[in-house]
Motif scaffolding. Structure first.
Motif, PDB file in Angstrom:
ATOM      1  N   ASN A 286       0.820  -1.216   0.000  1.00 40.19           N
ATOM      2  CA  ASN A 286       0.000   0.000   0.000  1.00 40.19           C
ATOM      3  C   ASN A 286       0.853   1.265   0.000  1.00 40.19           C
ATOM      4  OD1 ASN A 286      -2.384  -1.412  -0.072  1.00 40.19           O
ATOM      5  ND2 ASN A 286      -2.552  -1.532   2.165  1.00 40.19           N
ATOM      6  N   THR A 287       1.914   1.273   0.818  1.00 40.85           N
ATOM      7  CA  THR A 287       2.789   2.444   0.857  1.00 40.85           C
ATOM      8  C   THR A 287       3.471   2.640  -0.498  1.00 40.85           C
ATOM      9  OG1 THR A 287       3.205   1.963   3.184  1.00 40.85           O
ATOM     10  CG2 THR A 287       4.674   3.544   2.138  1.00 40.85           C
ATOM     11  N   THR A 288       3.911   1.529  -1.089  1.00 39.35           N
ATOM     12  CA  THR A 288       4.604   1.609  -2.383  1.00 39.35           C
ATOM     13  C   THR A 288       3.670   2.207  -3.440  1.00 39.35           C
ATOM     14  OG1 THR A 288       5.945  -0.299  -1.790  1.00 39.35           O
ATOM     15  CG2 THR A 288       5.849   0.255  -4.120  1.00 39.35           C
ATOM     16  N   GLN A 289       2.430   1.797  -3.406  1.00 37.49           N
ATOM     17  CA  GLN A 289       1.471   2.321  -4.380  1.00 37.49           C
ATOM     18  C   GLN A 289       1.341   3.843  -4.238  1.00 37.49           C
ATOM     19  OE1 GLN A 289      -2.230   0.210  -4.223  1.00 37.49           O
ATOM     20  NE2 GLN A 289      -3.166   1.511  -5.801  1.00 37.49           N
ATOM     21  N   ALA A 290       1.258   4.325  -2.992  1.00 36.86           N
ATOM     22  CA  ALA A 290       1.137   5.765  -2.754  1.00 36.86           C
ATOM     23  C   ALA A 290       2.404   6.496  -3.204  1.00 36.86           C
ATOM     24  CB  ALA A 290       0.861   6.026  -1.271  1.00 36.86           C
ATOM     25  N   VAL A 291       3.555   5.934  -2.896  1.00 30.57           N
ATOM     26  CA  VAL A 291       4.822   6.586  -3.261  1.00 30.57           C
ATOM     27  C   VAL A 291       4.970   6.616  -4.784  1.00 30.57           C
ATOM     28  CG1 VAL A 291       7.341   6.355  -3.150  1.00 30.57           C
ATOM     29  CG2 VAL A 291       5.978   6.029  -1.074  1.00 30.57           C
ATOM     30  N   ILE A 292       4.618   5.516  -5.442  1.00 29.98           N
ATOM     31  CA  ILE A 292       4.755   5.463  -6.904  1.00 29.98           C
ATOM     32  C   ILE A 292       3.776   6.424  -7.577  1.00 29.98           C
ATOM     33  CG2 ILE A 292       4.306   3.948  -8.896  1.00 29.98           C
ATOM     34  CD1 ILE A 292       6.089   1.921  -7.663  1.00 29.98           C
ATOM     35  N   GLU A 293       2.591   6.547  -7.014  1.00 29.88           N
ATOM     36  CA  GLU A 293       1.633   7.510  -7.565  1.00 29.88           C
ATOM     37  C   GLU A 293       2.212   8.926  -7.512  1.00 29.88           C
ATOM     38  OE1 GLU A 293      -2.488   7.522  -5.900  1.00 29.88           O
ATOM     39  OE2 GLU A 293      -2.401   5.450  -6.680  1.00 29.88           O
ATOM     40  N   TYR A 294       2.829   9.237  -6.372  1.00 33.13           N
ATOM     41  CA  TYR A 294       3.469  10.547  -6.214  1.00 33.13           C
ATOM     42  C   TYR A 294       4.598  10.716  -7.240  1.00 33.13           C
ATOM     43  CZ  TYR A 294       6.957  13.766  -4.326  1.00 33.13           C
ATOM     44  OH  TYR A 294       7.902  14.753  -4.200  1.00 33.13           O
ATOM     45  N   LEU A 295       5.451   9.694  -7.369  1.00 28.97           N
ATOM     46  CA  LEU A 295       6.613   9.790  -8.264  1.00 28.97           C
ATOM     47  C   LEU A 295       6.189   9.873  -9.731  1.00 28.97           C
ATOM     48  CD1 LEU A 295       8.947   7.169  -6.531  1.00 28.97           C
ATOM     49  CD2 LEU A 295       9.345   9.641  -6.639  1.00 28.97           C
ATOM     50  N   SER A 296       5.097   9.174 -10.083  1.00 23.80           N
ATOM     51  CA  SER A 296       4.630   9.155 -11.478  1.00 23.80           C
ATOM     52  C   SER A 296       4.292  10.554 -11.977  1.00 23.80           C
ATOM     53  CB  SER A 296       3.385   8.279 -11.616  1.00 23.80           C
ATOM     54  OG  SER A 296       3.668   6.975 -11.232  1.00 23.80           O
TER      55      SER A 296
END
Ligand SMILES: *Cc1c(COP(=O)(O)O)cnc(C)c1O
Length: 386
Positions: free
Chosen positions: A263-273
């Motif tokens: 879940n954290t990775t998904q949030a971080v990747i959304e931010y980075l994208s």
């Protein structure tokens, strides 16, 4: 088998230790017998009996049962490192004159196993672009006995079609072994696709606390018994009962840790994208990943390890980004409770690595158990400092 049953009940032998919930650390090198006949029976089947801790130990045995069940395997061995897991698995399947096919850019010590170690014993090898099944097929020789897979790769995340690889290998009597460290047994079970041997660096997610170096080999009873009697016992690959206890403790929380990390990775990747200083993201479940469809076919979820390419060729700016990314610790390894960063710049600065196929604007991140807000705030600061 039910995941909760495996983690809480399977392999536990509580009646034998005062009904303690947590198993004891049986810190003994040696086990005694009442009679000659009892000892004779144990020696005839050492992989399943407690005789001497270089072979089997009751604390380690609990872990073996759970890990085998998690990987849908008949049996498992727990060994001193992920590297020794791969080495023992590979060495068990080749003899002088044999040929190995291996994925391109495997984990560094898998690479060295073939290029530095097995060449001394007249075992030859080819590294192939295993994203293309035809490339593997074309590399097969009459003396090819083993195919080494690693899906996903832990730096650039290429994956292999596991069913297609297993089918091709079976047609040519080739044994398949895969490094499944990234996906964990929770998110990918290669044995279900026909792969013969699954290894893990359980130093990573399985133990998950950055306090033990260990490995796992999962396979059929026949293959595990053969590795046990030869490579495992000869090279002395056992872990200590104390380490087994720590890994058991880590394993109990694998599902909650992974859920949090996913879940954290998904949030971080959304931010980075959305960030204009990020050129590209390498993550098998990302929309821009060329093999996303295959990844979703054979993996139930994607872990917390991924790489980004920064949108700059300025090495000083990359260093400023990495050094200011305070929430992430700079280190090798991954899969622990702590978030980590590893810039490929480090390898480019090392002698002899200038021609590395990995561009220097790549930074690998491993997401730990911190909150997404904490990590995103730190990423924001680091981008500002770039
Ligand atoms: C770390 C790692 C290994 C080696 O594991 P050790 O426990 O460090 O020996 C093997 N494969 C992958 C993908 C890894 O990340």
């Amino acid at each position: 088998m039910d995941l909760d049953h495996i983690l809480t009940h399977l392999g536990e032998d509580r009646e034998n230790y005062y009904n303690a919930v947590s198993p004891p650390i049986i810190q003994s090198s040696n086990f005694v017998f009442d009679t000659i006949q009892e000892m004779r029976e144990a020696l005839a089947d050492e992989v399943n009996h407690h005789i001497y801790t270089r072979g089997n130990n009751p604390t380690v045995a609990i872990l073996r049962k759970k890990l085998a069940a998690l990987e849908h395997a008949e049996d498992a061995l727990v060994v001193s490192s992920g590297s020794s897991a791969m080495s023992a698995a590979v060495i068990s399947q080749v003899k002088a004159g044999d040929h190995i096919i291996c994925v391109q850019k495997p984990y560094s010590w898998t690479y060295k196993l073939l290029t530095n170690f097995l060449v001394k014993f007249d075992v030859s090898f080819d590294f192939v672009d295993a994203t293309q099944i035809e490339e593997i097929e074309q590399a097969i020789k009459p003396n090819t006995t083993l195919l080494i897979l690693e899906s996903p790769n832990s730096l650039t995340f290429e994956i292999q079609d596991l069913s297609a690889c297993a089918e091709l290998a079976k047609k040519h009597n080739i044994i398949t072994v895969i490094d499944n460290s990234y996906a964990t047994p929770l998110y990918q079970n290669p044995i279900d696709f026909g792969i013969d041997i699954v290894i893990h660096s359980s130093t990573k997610y399985i133990n998950g606390h950055s306090d033990v170096v260990c490995g796992v080999i999962c396979s059929s009873s026949a293959i595990i018994s053969s590795i046990f009697k030869s490579e495992f016992m000869t090279l002395g690959l056992n872990i200590s009962p104390h380490d087994a206890f720590l890994i058991l403790r880590g394993l109990r929380t694998l599902p909650v840790r992974m859920e949090r990390i996913v879940n954290t990775t998904q949030a971080v990747i959304e931010y980075l994208s959305k960030h204009d200083k990020v050129e590209k993201i390498l993550f098998p479940f990302h929309d821009t990943f060329p093999q996303q469809e295959l990844a979703k076919k054979q993996m139930r979820a994607c872990g917390g390890l991924f790489s980004i390419f920064l949108k700059t060729r300025d090495k000083k700016a990359i260093e400023r980004f990495v050094d200011n990314l305070d929430a992430f610790l700079i280190a090798v390894s991954w899969g622990g409770h702590e978030s980590l960063k590893l810039p490929s710049l480090i390898f480019h600065d090392m002698q002899g690595q200038e021609d590395s196929p990995i561009p220097y604007n790549l930074v690998r991140l491993s997401i730990g158990l911190e909150s997404p807000d904490f990590l995103i705030k730190s990423l924001n600061n680091a981008f500002s400092a770039m």
